[in-house]
Design an enzyme around this catalytic site. Structure first.
Site, PDB file in Angstrom:
ATOM      1  N   HIS A  62      -7.190   8.344   7.178  1.00 38.19           N
ATOM      2  CA  HIS A  62      -5.839   8.306   6.626  1.00 38.19           C
ATOM      3  C   HIS A  62      -5.921   8.355   5.105  1.00 38.19           C
ATOM      4  O   HIS A  62      -7.004   8.294   4.528  1.00 38.19           O
ATOM      5  CB  HIS A  62      -5.052   7.095   7.131  1.00 38.19           C
ATOM      6  CG  HIS A  62      -5.561   5.763   6.660  1.00 38.19           C
ATOM      7  ND1 HIS A  62      -6.801   5.270   6.990  1.00 38.19           N
ATOM      8  CD2 HIS A  62      -4.976   4.805   5.876  1.00 38.19           C
ATOM      9  CE1 HIS A  62      -6.954   4.069   6.450  1.00 38.19           C
ATOM     10  NE2 HIS A  62      -5.866   3.777   5.768  1.00 38.19           N
ATOM     11  N   HIS A  64      -5.045   6.524   2.436  1.00 43.87           N
ATOM     12  CA  HIS A  64      -5.120   5.450   1.437  1.00 43.87           C
ATOM     13  C   HIS A  64      -6.348   5.600   0.541  1.00 43.87           C
ATOM     14  O   HIS A  64      -7.429   6.004   0.993  1.00 43.87           O
ATOM     15  CB  HIS A  64      -5.118   4.077   2.123  1.00 43.87           C
ATOM     16  CG  HIS A  64      -3.769   3.714   2.675  1.00 43.87           C
ATOM     17  ND1 HIS A  64      -3.586   2.779   3.664  1.00 43.87           N
ATOM     18  CD2 HIS A  64      -2.528   4.184   2.351  1.00 43.87           C
ATOM     19  CE1 HIS A  64      -2.282   2.682   3.936  1.00 43.87           C
ATOM     20  NE2 HIS A  64      -1.631   3.517   3.164  1.00 43.87           N
ATOM     21  N   ASP A  66      -8.521   3.665  -0.815  1.00 40.59           N
ATOM     22  CA  ASP A  66      -9.811   3.025  -0.519  1.00 40.59           C
ATOM     23  C   ASP A  66     -10.554   3.739   0.614  1.00 40.59           C
ATOM     24  O   ASP A  66     -11.682   3.384   0.941  1.00 40.59           O
ATOM     25  CB  ASP A  66      -9.633   1.524  -0.224  1.00 40.59           C
ATOM     26  CG  ASP A  66      -8.742   1.237   0.965  1.00 40.59           C
ATOM     27  OD1 ASP A  66      -7.718   1.931   1.136  1.00 40.59           O
ATOM     28  OD2 ASP A  66      -9.063   0.313   1.735  1.00 40.59           O
ATOM     29  N   HIS A  67      -9.932   4.766   1.189  1.00 45.48           N
ATOM     30  CA  HIS A  67     -10.578   5.556   2.249  1.00 45.48           C
ATOM     31  C   HIS A  67     -10.913   6.972   1.799  1.00 45.48           C
ATOM     32  O   HIS A  67     -11.777   7.617   2.389  1.00 45.48           O
ATOM     33  CB  HIS A  67      -9.684   5.597   3.494  1.00 45.48           C
ATOM     34  CG  HIS A  67      -9.512   4.241   4.117  1.00 45.48           C
ATOM     35  ND1 HIS A  67     -10.107   3.881   5.298  1.00 45.48           N
ATOM     36  CD2 HIS A  67      -8.850   3.138   3.674  1.00 45.48           C
ATOM     37  CE1 HIS A  67      -9.808   2.620   5.575  1.00 45.48           C
ATOM     38  NE2 HIS A  67      -9.049   2.148   4.602  1.00 45.48           N
ATOM     39  N   HIS A 120      -0.327   2.149  11.200  1.00 45.57           N
ATOM     40  CA  HIS A 120      -0.691   1.694   9.849  1.00 45.57           C
ATOM     41  C   HIS A 120      -0.119   2.685   8.826  1.00 45.57           C
ATOM     42  O   HIS A 120       0.539   2.290   7.860  1.00 45.57           O
ATOM     43  CB  HIS A 120      -2.206   1.585   9.748  1.00 45.57           C
ATOM     44  CG  HIS A 120      -2.715   1.294   8.370  1.00 45.57           C
ATOM     45  ND1 HIS A 120      -2.410   0.147   7.694  1.00 45.57           N
ATOM     46  CD2 HIS A 120      -3.511   2.024   7.537  1.00 45.57           C
ATOM     47  CE1 HIS A 120      -2.998   0.167   6.494  1.00 45.57           C
ATOM     48  NE2 HIS A 120      -3.661   1.299   6.379  1.00 45.57           N
ATOM     49  N   ASP A 137      -7.995   2.045   9.717  1.00 45.93           N
ATOM     50  CA  ASP A 137      -7.287   0.776   9.541  1.00 45.93           C
ATOM     51  C   ASP A 137      -6.319   0.501  10.689  1.00 45.93           C
ATOM     52  O   ASP A 137      -5.359  -0.257  10.530  1.00 45.93           O
ATOM     53  CB  ASP A 137      -6.495   0.776   8.220  1.00 45.93           C
ATOM     54  CG  ASP A 137      -7.381   0.519   7.013  1.00 45.93           C
ATOM     55  OD1 ASP A 137      -8.571   0.225   7.195  1.00 45.93           O
ATOM     56  OD2 ASP A 137      -6.863   0.631   5.880  1.00 45.93           O
ATOM     57  N   HIS A 175     -12.820  -2.602   7.570  1.00 43.50           N
ATOM     58  CA  HIS A 175     -12.727  -3.777   6.688  1.00 43.50           C
ATOM     59  C   HIS A 175     -13.394  -4.993   7.337  1.00 43.50           C
ATOM     60  O   HIS A 175     -13.334  -5.176   8.553  1.00 43.50           O
ATOM     61  CB  HIS A 175     -11.266  -4.136   6.385  1.00 43.50           C
ATOM     62  CG  HIS A 175     -10.587  -3.195   5.449  1.00 43.50           C
ATOM     63  ND1 HIS A 175     -10.696  -3.303   4.080  1.00 43.50           N
ATOM     64  CD2 HIS A 175      -9.820  -2.113   5.685  1.00 43.50           C
ATOM     65  CE1 HIS A 175      -9.994  -2.338   3.505  1.00 43.50           C
ATOM     66  NE2 HIS A 175      -9.446  -1.594   4.456  1.00 43.50           N
TER      67      HIS A 175
END
Ligand SMILES: [Zn+2]
Length: 263
Positions: A62, A64, A66-67, A120, A137, A175
């Site tokens: 996805h 985001h 941090d990905h 998410h 996530d 995570h």
């Protein structure tokens, strides 16, 4: 192979810790590697260099940061496939994929099927191979992602779908939220001895500096309150808390997700 690595067939799976609590997962076969959700290019480059690996593919779940934050840098000097959700607009994706598509990493000898698992985010996907799931996530051990674009109904359906996968499927969540999730689970789903055993094991793993992951689908069905929202015990806790008994698993899930947001 060190004690933090796991193996599925000929593929070794290596956690690269990043940021505060992310894992960027490296899949290794011989001297070749793929990476899932590389939020930080430097962490991936260091991981590759430390083991003399050649990066040959990137998989994204996805959009985001941090990905996906490391993608542009990682492909600046490499001509490699970058798989990502077709419904999201992610810079660097050259192989957009959707429900049912096959992601064939021939050089690594592994083939994934794409599952659309919105919730998410609205365009979240997961990658499934026999015995192996990268849920991004969507699913965490004893928890699930927040609603940051999708709906409770979508996430509930996505989690039910993942819960129906074979129990021995290893789940590589992105995570290290397990201990915090288990603290919530103890309140939301009291009287669950298997969950308490998992907590003891996870505390030992963290004390030893090891990830609590991967988990398995079979374990999550038993310890994860977000997969247990049809259970009378969880519904009872929600009824006590809100004063209204959930009519079904989805109503219970929505209330549980909202509660966890402020726990
Ligand atoms: Zn996310």
């Amino acid at each position: 192979m060190n004690d933090q690595h796991s193996k599925i067939g000929s593929i070794e799976i290596i956690p690269l810790p990043a940021f505060r609590d992310n894992y960027l997962w490296l899949l290794r076969c011989g001297q070749l590697a793929a990476v899932v959700d590389p939020g930080d290019a430097a962490v991936v480059e260091d991981g590759l260099a430390a083991q003399g690996l050649d990066l040959c593919a990137i998989l994204l779940t996805h959009h985001h940061a941090d990905h996906v934050g490391g993608v542009t840098e990682l492909i600046a000097s490499r001509d490699i496939p970058v798989f990502g959700p077709a419904a999201a607009d992610i810079q660097g994706v050259n192989n957009p994929v959707a429900e049912g598509d096959e992601v064939s990493l021939d050089r690594l000898g592994i083939r994934f099927r794409v599952l659309e698992v919105p919730g998410h985010t609205a365009s979240h996907i997961a990658y499934l191979a026999p015995g192996l799931l990268f849920p991004g996530d969507t699913l965490f051990s004893a928890g699930c992602g927040r609603l940051l674009g999708g709906t409770a109904a979508q996430l509930h359906a996505s989690l039910r779908r993942l819960a129906d996968l074979p129990g021995d499927t290893a789940v590589y969540c992105t995570h290290e939220y397990t201990l915090a999730n288990l603290a919530f689970a103890r309140v939301a789903d009291p009287g669950n001895p298997e969950r308490d055993e998992w907590l003891v094991e996870c505390e030992a793993r963290r004390d030893a500096g090891r990830p609590t992951l991967p988990t398995t689908i079979a374990r999550e069905r038993r310890v994860n309150p977000f997969l247990r929202t049809g259970e009378p015990a969880v519904m009872g806790v929600i009824a006590d808390r809100t004063g209204v008994r959930p009519r079904d698993s989805l109503e219970c899930f929505a209330a549980l997700r909202a509660w966890k947001d402020v726990f």
